[in-house]
Design a protein around this motif. Sequence first.
Motif, PDB file in Angstrom:
ATOM      1  N   GLN A  37       2.487   1.761  -3.511  1.00 23.85           N
ATOM      2  CA  GLN A  37       1.551   2.218  -4.538  1.00 23.85           C
ATOM      3  C   GLN A  37       1.138   3.677  -4.342  1.00 23.85           C
ATOM      4  OE1 GLN A  37      -1.546  -0.723  -4.463  1.00 23.85           O
ATOM      5  NE2 GLN A  37      -0.204  -2.353  -5.217  1.00 23.85           N
ATOM      6  N   ASP A  38       1.455   4.237  -3.184  1.00 24.86           N
ATOM      7  CA  ASP A  38       1.176   5.658  -2.947  1.00 24.86           C
ATOM      8  C   ASP A  38       2.333   6.556  -3.384  1.00 24.86           C
ATOM      9  OD1 ASP A  38      -1.370   5.373  -1.999  1.00 24.86           O
ATOM     10  OD2 ASP A  38      -0.783   5.246   0.110  1.00 24.86           O
ATOM     11  N   SER A  42       5.171   3.776   6.740  1.00 26.96           N
ATOM     12  CA  SER A  42       4.862   2.340   6.721  1.00 26.96           C
ATOM     13  C   SER A  42       5.884   1.554   7.530  1.00 26.96           C
ATOM     14  CB  SER A  42       4.838   1.824   5.280  1.00 26.96           C
ATOM     15  OG  SER A  42       3.853   2.487   4.520  1.00 26.96           O
ATOM     16  N   PRO A 100       4.419   8.507  -5.906  1.00 27.77           N
ATOM     17  CA  PRO A 100       4.173   9.001  -7.268  1.00 27.77           C
ATOM     18  C   PRO A 100       5.197   8.443  -8.267  1.00 27.77           C
ATOM     19  CG  PRO A 100       4.083  10.799  -5.690  1.00 27.77           C
ATOM     20  CD  PRO A 100       4.629   9.623  -4.953  1.00 27.77           C
ATOM     21  N   ALA A 110       0.834  -1.207   0.000  1.00 24.32           N
ATOM     22  CA  ALA A 110       0.000   0.000   0.000  1.00 24.32           C
ATOM     23  C   ALA A 110       0.869   1.257   0.000  1.00 24.32           C
ATOM     24  CB  ALA A 110      -0.922  -0.006   1.217  1.00 24.32           C
ATOM     25  N   GLY A 111       1.957   1.226   0.755  1.00 22.59           N
ATOM     26  CA  GLY A 111       2.852   2.365   0.771  1.00 22.59           C
ATOM     27  C   GLY A 111       3.562   2.569  -0.557  1.00 22.59           C
TER      28      GLY A 111
END
Length: 303
Positions: free
Chosen positions: A191-192, A223, A194, A188-189
């Motif tokens: 994919q955040d 994270s 940029p 999740a981190g």
Amino acid sequence: MAQTTNLQNKKGSLKMRQALIGYSFIAPNFLGFAIFILFPVIFTIVLSVMNWDGFNAMTFAGFDNFRAIFRDRVFKSSFWLTLLYVVFTVALTLLASLGLACALNKKIKGRDAFRSAIFFPYVASMIAIGAVWKQLFESNYGPINMALRALGVDNPPGWFASTDWAIWGVIIVAIWKFMGYYMLIYLAGLQDIPAQLYEAATLDGATGWQKFRKITLPMLTPSTFFVFMMLTINSFKSFDLIYALTQGGPGTSTTLLANYIYNQTFVYWDYGKSAAASIILFVIVLAVTIVQFRGEKKFTDYL
């Protein structure tokens, strides 16, 4: 004046009703907190200075329970074993979950299947995990030792049958079980982050390691802090995995602090000593958590 007074009374009544409505919504949470957290914590503190076996009347013991614990050879062994377990489990699980997240964040064939397979151990039954891994680590006919013999290892480890190797077997299973969950947090981190940052770094001629060092790690700091903190806390209070695999044995070679507390409560029926050990574990976890929070800023500045 009378109208003003009536208006003020109505406003006061309205505010009171609104406050009561608000309190009624949060009352169940407060009630649950009081019953399942606040009262047990207070009772544990009281028990820590008492002698009680659960059947006879309580007697005041003062700090005798704490003195007995610090003189207890098993407690000292459990303390150092817990530190060993925490250090290696946290470090290796963090590295494994981060590596898997970076690998499975790329567009590769079967990526979703790999993610599901790695996450599955986290939701699997602890009893099933214990039964399977005890067979895998069986010293004579277990697949792991058979593979080691095939590779030329004449005397493979005894694993759960050995006082020297049992804790390392537990650490391996703990890493395998929990790395999938923390991998998802890292995913999740990742994919955040940029994509433009990586594109700009590529145009500047940055290598893959430089991108990881200068972009990925700093952007994953929140994270990493969360994973590190949760892993540390969960490792300190780890009980069910050890109980399913070794029940603290052979001997006391895998008896961590949580297992020590369990034994004092349900084997020796010494609730006072058990409560005192629980408070000591709480203080250790609290101190480690405070150090982690203070160290987060230094880690961020270093990156």
